[in-house]
Design a protein around this motif. Structure first.
Motif, mmCIF file in Angstrom:
data_model
loop_
_atom_site.group_PDB
_atom_site.id
_atom_site.type_symbol
_atom_site.label_atom_id
_atom_site.label_comp_id
_atom_site.label_asym_id
_atom_site.label_seq_id
_atom_site.Cartn_x
_atom_site.Cartn_y
_atom_site.Cartn_z
ATOM 1 N N THR A 125 0.848 -1.184 0.000
ATOM 2 C CA THR A 125 0.000 0.000 0.000
ATOM 3 C C THR A 125 0.885 1.236 0.000
ATOM 4 O O THR A 125 2.049 1.183 0.405
ATOM 5 N N ASP A 126 0.337 2.321 -0.461
ATOM 6 C CA ASP A 126 1.072 3.582 -0.487
ATOM 7 C C ASP A 126 1.545 3.923 0.923
ATOM 8 O O ASP A 126 0.832 3.704 1.905
ATOM 9 N N ILE A 127 2.721 4.476 1.011
ATOM 10 C CA ILE A 127 3.312 4.814 2.312
ATOM 11 C C ILE A 127 2.459 5.831 3.080
ATOM 12 O O ILE A 127 2.492 5.881 4.307
ATOM 13 N N ASP A 128 1.649 6.606 2.378
ATOM 14 C CA ASP A 128 0.785 7.585 3.031
ATOM 15 C C ASP A 128 -0.603 7.039 3.374
ATOM 16 O O ASP A 128 -1.402 7.737 3.997
ATOM 17 N N ASN A 129 -0.903 5.803 2.976
ATOM 18 C CA ASN A 129 -2.219 5.223 3.236
ATOM 19 C C ASN A 129 -2.222 4.549 4.611
ATOM 20 O O ASN A 129 -2.185 3.335 4.744
ATOM 21 N N ARG A 130 -2.278 5.364 5.635
ATOM 22 C CA ARG A 130 -2.210 4.877 7.020
ATOM 23 C C ARG A 130 -3.404 3.994 7.380
ATOM 24 O O ARG A 130 -3.264 3.031 8.139
ATOM 25 N N ALA A 131 -4.575 4.301 6.851
ATOM 26 C CA ALA A 131 -5.760 3.497 7.169
ATOM 27 C C ALA A 131 -5.576 2.060 6.694
ATOM 28 O O ALA A 131 -5.894 1.113 7.421
ATOM 29 N N GLU A 132 -5.060 1.871 5.495
ATOM 30 C CA GLU A 132 -4.843 0.519 4.981
ATOM 31 C C GLU A 132 -3.735 -0.190 5.750
ATOM 32 O O GLU A 132 -3.811 -1.394 5.999
ATOM 33 N N GLN A 133 -2.721 0.542 6.173
ATOM 34 C CA GLN A 133 -1.666 -0.073 6.973
ATOM 35 C C GLN A 133 -2.241 -0.612 8.290
ATOM 36 O O GLN A 133 -1.950 -1.743 8.695
ATOM 37 N N ARG A 134 -3.079 0.170 8.955
ATOM 38 C CA ARG A 134 -3.727 -0.291 10.191
ATOM 39 C C ARG A 134 -4.633 -1.495 9.916
ATOM 40 O O ARG A 134 -4.674 -2.458 10.691
ATOM 41 N N SER A 135 -5.337 -1.440 8.795
ATOM 42 C CA SER A 135 -6.245 -2.522 8.429
ATOM 43 C C SER A 135 -5.492 -3.833 8.229
ATOM 44 O O SER A 135 -5.906 -4.890 8.723
ATOM 45 N N LEU A 136 -4.372 -3.776 7.524
ATOM 46 C CA LEU A 136 -3.569 -4.981 7.296
ATOM 47 C C LEU A 136 -3.027 -5.535 8.611
ATOM 48 O O LEU A 136 -3.035 -6.750 8.829
ATOM 49 N N ARG A 148 10.895 1.467 -2.248
ATOM 50 C CA ARG A 148 11.070 2.821 -2.756
ATOM 51 C C ARG A 148 10.633 2.917 -4.217
ATOM 52 O O ARG A 148 10.989 2.083 -5.041
ATOM 53 N N HIS A 149 9.821 3.943 -4.499
ATOM 54 C CA HIS A 149 9.329 4.240 -5.846
ATOM 55 C C HIS A 149 8.753 3.005 -6.527
ATOM 56 O O HIS A 149 8.978 2.763 -7.706
ATOM 57 N N ALA A 150 7.970 2.236 -5.799
ATOM 58 C CA ALA A 150 7.412 0.986 -6.312
ATOM 59 C C ALA A 150 6.123 1.186 -7.110
ATOM 60 O O ALA A 150 5.748 0.313 -7.883
ATOM 61 N N GLN A 151 5.439 2.319 -6.930
ATOM 62 C CA GLN A 151 4.168 2.534 -7.605
ATOM 63 C C GLN A 151 4.197 3.851 -8.369
ATOM 64 O O GLN A 151 4.649 4.873 -7.845
ATOM 65 N N PHE A 152 3.691 3.796 -9.592
ATOM 66 C CA PHE A 152 3.562 5.003 -10.404
ATOM 67 C C PHE A 152 2.083 5.340 -10.474
ATOM 68 O O PHE A 152 1.264 4.553 -10.948
ATOM 69 N N ARG A 153 1.718 6.499 -9.927
ATOM 70 C CA ARG A 153 0.322 6.912 -9.853
ATOM 71 C C ARG A 153 0.261 8.422 -9.952
ATOM 72 O O ARG A 153 1.072 9.126 -9.359
ATOM 73 N N ASP A 154 -0.687 8.921 -10.687
ATOM 74 C CA ASP A 154 -0.899 10.366 -10.836
ATOM 75 C C ASP A 154 0.347 11.077 -11.353
ATOM 76 O O ASP A 154 0.658 12.197 -10.941
ATOM 77 N N GLY A 155 1.092 10.400 -12.218
ATOM 78 C CA GLY A 155 2.241 11.022 -12.852
ATOM 79 C C GLY A 155 3.501 11.098 -12.018
ATOM 80 O O GLY A 155 4.472 11.715 -12.437
ATOM 81 N N THR A 156 3.500 10.474 -10.834
ATOM 82 C CA THR A 156 4.698 10.496 -9.989
ATOM 83 C C THR A 156 4.920 9.122 -9.363
ATOM 84 O O THR A 156 3.996 8.311 -9.249
ATOM 85 N N TRP A 157 6.151 8.902 -8.932
ATOM 86 C CA TRP A 157 6.507 7.670 -8.241
ATOM 87 C C TRP A 157 6.188 7.803 -6.760
ATOM 88 O O TRP A 157 6.399 8.860 -6.169
ATOM 89 N N HIS A 158 5.695 6.701 -6.183
ATOM 90 C CA HIS A 158 5.316 6.667 -4.771
ATOM 91 C C HIS A 158 5.994 5.482 -4.091
ATOM 92 O O HIS A 158 6.083 4.396 -4.662
ATOM 93 N N ASP A 159 6.439 5.693 -2.869
ATOM 94 C CA ASP A 159 6.937 4.596 -2.060
ATOM 95 C C ASP A 159 5.746 3.768 -1.581
ATOM 96 O O ASP A 159 4.639 4.290 -1.378
ATOM 97 N N ALA A 160 5.988 2.479 -1.394
ATOM 98 C CA ALA A 160 4.946 1.578 -0.898
ATOM 99 C C ALA A 160 5.481 0.839 0.319
ATOM 100 O O ALA A 160 6.684 0.657 0.483
#
Length: 171
Positions: A125-136, A148-160
């Motif tokens: 999950t995206d590093i900023d998706n705290r709700a999903e982290q708690r859920s898991l 690091r930079h595992a997901q490409f979304r909205d034109g930018t790379w995101h850590d997961a």
């Protein structure tokens, strides 16, 4: 007390699932612009289940559709024994934050361990998706680290963040 259950997709589910699968309503799961009929096409081809990929409906115990869970195969080595399953979830916006996601992901992991010859189930999950982290974590998954930079979304790379649950892990 279980408040949700998983079941096979029905053709009557597809319009509602597609309507909730937009960048505005589900930004964490929106990686590419997809065909509007992708749920219908996948359902027509496989009914939502095949050897490497699957999708199940998530519903409340009174039968209300509230989203879906899915999985796909990930290879961590050359043999079939090196196979893991990566899971995901998408709940309708009105159903988020109520604890349904933890239950659904726990049920999915239990189902996959019961029906598949695998040792590892993982989720990212995206590093900023705290709700999903708690859920898991509530669903029995262990945080392993940052990709690091595992997901490409909205034109930018995101850590997961990657999580796993092993067959031998207890809840």
């Amino acid at each position: 007390m279980t408040r949700v259950r998983l079941r096979a997709l029905r053709e009557t589910d597809l319009d509602a699932l597609a309507a909730e699968s937009t960048a505005d309503l589900d930004p964490w799961n929106h990686f590419v612009i997809g065909a509007a009929n992708r749920y219908h096409r996948r359902f027509a081809e496989t009914g939502g289940l095949d050897e490497h990929v699957g999708t199940l409906a998530v519903e409340t115990v009174n039968g209300q559709l509230i989203g879906d869970v899915s999985w796909h195969t990930v290879q961590h080595g050359p043999s079939a024994a090196c196979r893991a399953l990566n899971i995901g979830i998408s709940l309708f916006i009105a159903q988020r934050g109520l604890g349904y996601g933890s239950e659904a992901q726990r049920l999915l992991a239990d189902y996959l361990f019961a029906t598949q010859l695998i040792e590892r189930i993982e989720a990212t999950t995206d590093i900023d998706n705290r709700a999903e982290q708690r859920s898991l974590e509530k669903a029995g998954f262990t945080r392993e680290g940052v990709l690091r930079h595992a997901q490409f979304r909205d034109g930018t790379w995101h850590d997961a963040v990657i999580y796993s649950r092993l067959r031998s892990d207890s809840l």
